[in-house]
Scaffold this motif. Sequence first.
Motif, PDB file in Angstrom:
ATOM      1  N   ASP A  25      68.199 -27.851 -37.358  1.00 21.84           N
ATOM      2  CA  ASP A  25      68.783 -26.681 -37.758  1.00 21.84           C
ATOM      3  C   ASP A  25      68.764 -27.598 -39.752  1.00 21.84           C
ATOM      4  OD1 ASP A  25      68.826 -24.180 -40.178  1.00 21.84           O
ATOM      5  OD2 ASP A  25      70.574 -23.437 -38.856  1.00 21.84           O
ATOM      6  N   PRO A  26      67.037 -26.925 -40.473  1.00 19.45           N
ATOM      7  CA  PRO A  26      67.483 -27.422 -41.677  1.00 19.45           C
ATOM      8  C   PRO A  26      68.845 -27.648 -42.883  1.00 19.45           C
ATOM      9  CG  PRO A  26      65.123 -25.892 -41.979  1.00 19.45           C
ATOM     10  CD  PRO A  26      65.785 -26.462 -40.285  1.00 19.45           C
ATOM     11  N   ASN A  27      68.495 -25.901 -42.464  1.00 14.73           N
ATOM     12  CA  ASN A  27      69.891 -25.298 -43.883  1.00 14.73           C
ATOM     13  C   ASN A  27      70.935 -25.650 -43.270  1.00 14.73           C
ATOM     14  OD1 ASN A  27      68.432 -22.470 -44.502  1.00 14.73           O
ATOM     15  ND2 ASN A  27      68.489 -22.067 -42.259  1.00 14.73           N
ATOM     16  N   MET A  28      71.511 -26.474 -42.576  1.00 17.33           N
ATOM     17  CA  MET A  28      72.922 -27.704 -42.421  1.00 17.33           C
ATOM     18  C   MET A  28      72.529 -28.945 -43.338  1.00 17.33           C
ATOM     19  SD  MET A  28      74.664 -25.059 -40.903  1.00 17.33           S
ATOM     20  CE  MET A  28      76.260 -26.267 -40.363  1.00 17.33           C
ATOM     21  N   CYS A  32      67.423 -27.156 -51.833  1.00 20.77           N
ATOM     22  CA  CYS A  32      66.290 -27.053 -52.734  1.00 20.77           C
ATOM     23  C   CYS A  32      65.969 -27.255 -53.855  1.00 20.77           C
ATOM     24  CB  CYS A  32      64.845 -26.549 -52.188  1.00 20.77           C
ATOM     25  SG  CYS A  32      63.270 -26.536 -52.490  1.00 20.77           S
ATOM     26  N   PHE A  33      66.166 -26.862 -54.971  1.00 18.24           N
ATOM     27  CA  PHE A  33      66.438 -26.791 -56.322  1.00 18.24           C
ATOM     28  C   PHE A  33      64.811 -26.898 -57.179  1.00 18.24           C
ATOM     29  CE2 PHE A  33      70.491 -29.208 -55.089  1.00 18.24           C
ATOM     30  CZ  PHE A  33      71.138 -27.992 -55.618  1.00 18.24           C
ATOM     31  N   VAL A  34      64.829 -25.582 -57.284  1.00 18.56           N
ATOM     32  CA  VAL A  34      63.480 -25.567 -57.879  1.00 18.56           C
ATOM     33  C   VAL A  34      63.401 -24.881 -59.601  1.00 18.56           C
ATOM     34  CG1 VAL A  34      61.219 -23.831 -58.126  1.00 18.56           C
ATOM     35  CG2 VAL A  34      62.023 -24.454 -55.797  1.00 18.56           C
ATOM     36  N   ARG A  35      62.956 -26.059 -60.170  1.00 19.07           N
ATOM     37  CA  ARG A  35      62.763 -26.508 -61.981  1.00 19.07           C
ATOM     38  C   ARG A  35      61.494 -25.366 -62.709  1.00 19.07           C
ATOM     39  NH1 ARG A  35      63.311 -31.764 -64.435  1.00 19.07           N
ATOM     40  NH2 ARG A  35      60.905 -31.682 -63.325  1.00 19.07           N
ATOM     41  N   GLU A  36      61.650 -24.981 -63.646  1.00 16.43           N
ATOM     42  CA  GLU A  36      61.065 -23.768 -64.038  1.00 16.43           C
ATOM     43  C   GLU A  36      60.692 -24.404 -65.458  1.00 16.43           C
ATOM     44  OE1 GLU A  36      58.283 -19.523 -64.612  1.00 16.43           O
ATOM     45  OE2 GLU A  36      59.778 -19.693 -63.597  1.00 16.43           O
ATOM     46  N   LYS A  84      60.073 -20.686 -45.758  1.00 17.49           N
ATOM     47  CA  LYS A  84      59.203 -20.090 -44.416  1.00 17.49           C
ATOM     48  C   LYS A  84      61.163 -20.627 -43.495  1.00 17.49           C
ATOM     49  CE  LYS A  84      54.756 -19.165 -43.705  1.00 17.49           C
ATOM     50  NZ  LYS A  84      53.507 -20.181 -43.262  1.00 17.49           N
ATOM     51  N   ARG A  85      61.421 -22.110 -44.367  1.00 20.48           N
ATOM     52  CA  ARG A  85      62.563 -22.969 -43.051  1.00 20.48           C
ATOM     53  C   ARG A  85      63.723 -22.977 -43.715  1.00 20.48           C
ATOM     54  NH1 ARG A  85      62.728 -24.941 -39.006  1.00 20.48           N
ATOM     55  NH2 ARG A  85      62.847 -26.934 -39.680  1.00 20.48           N
ATOM     56  N   LEU A  86      63.980 -22.160 -44.905  1.00 17.90           N
ATOM     57  CA  LEU A  86      65.134 -22.013 -45.275  1.00 17.90           C
ATOM     58  C   LEU A  86      65.166 -21.677 -46.068  1.00 17.90           C
ATOM     59  CD1 LEU A  86      65.632 -25.813 -48.502  1.00 17.90           C
ATOM     60  CD2 LEU A  86      66.647 -25.936 -45.876  1.00 17.90           C
ATOM     61  N   ASN A  87      66.993 -20.818 -45.738  1.00 18.50           N
ATOM     62  CA  ASN A  87      67.044 -19.462 -46.594  1.00 18.50           C
ATOM     63  C   ASN A  87      67.162 -20.027 -47.464  1.00 18.50           C
ATOM     64  OD1 ASN A  87      68.143 -19.016 -44.191  1.00 18.50           O
ATOM     65  ND2 ASN A  87      69.803 -19.612 -43.647  1.00 18.50           N
TER      66      ASN A  87
END
Length: 228
Positions: A25-28, A32-36, A84-87
């Motif tokens: 489970d990648p949520n553990m 992910c930090f998204v910069r715009e 799809k993989r991260l909450n």
Amino acid sequence: MFASHINLSVTQEEIEIGLLQTPKDPNMTCLCFVREIEHLQENIRHHRTSKFLDLQPTEKGEPVELDLDAYERLTILRDQEIPKRLNKENIVKLKTTWSEHGGINATDSRDYLLQLCEAFYNKMVWLIDKNLHDKYVEEDEYSRELLEVLRFRNRLSRDFLGRTELLYVVEKYVTGLAKGVPMVVYGESGTGKTALIAKCAKEAKHWLSGANPVIIVRFLGIVTNFNH
């Protein structure tokens, strides 16, 4: 498969292995930090734009142009594959504006950088706490008592409402405005003494930020079959 591997950047390959393809489970383990950056593409000719966008030479006589293939793959990765993989709780989206001095810098982007640092710190603490809560802890009486006490404190402090004047009195005492005198919280049964103490124990580190305090929390009677 070989051609696909060549087209991947090192960063994207790490994301593929550590996030998209992992059976765990990648949520553990992943955030992910998204910069715009607003007005980024409008400044594509700036010499620092290549630090924020994939660019390539053009045959039209212009110095550079946007690498549309790389941009499309990044967009799919960011907007489709990772969600799809991260909450949602594991994804942080931040926005800043292109600086006339060349993208992001410590002066023009100060608010954004502070926001990023705060978000990173808070999310890392949250992820570590989440793992500690779910991780198996050896069943000895000391670790069991500690976990029970912390869970009890967190539950009571989470549900605590109002009584700000009492919190302020305790805060004044804790921060040293009433030195040398012990504080006793008393009241009739059911008036919320334990909840108040739990909330104070939770807030004490904020009250003493910078002092690195050691806070010992103990609630008698909440741990069953404990022998000391």
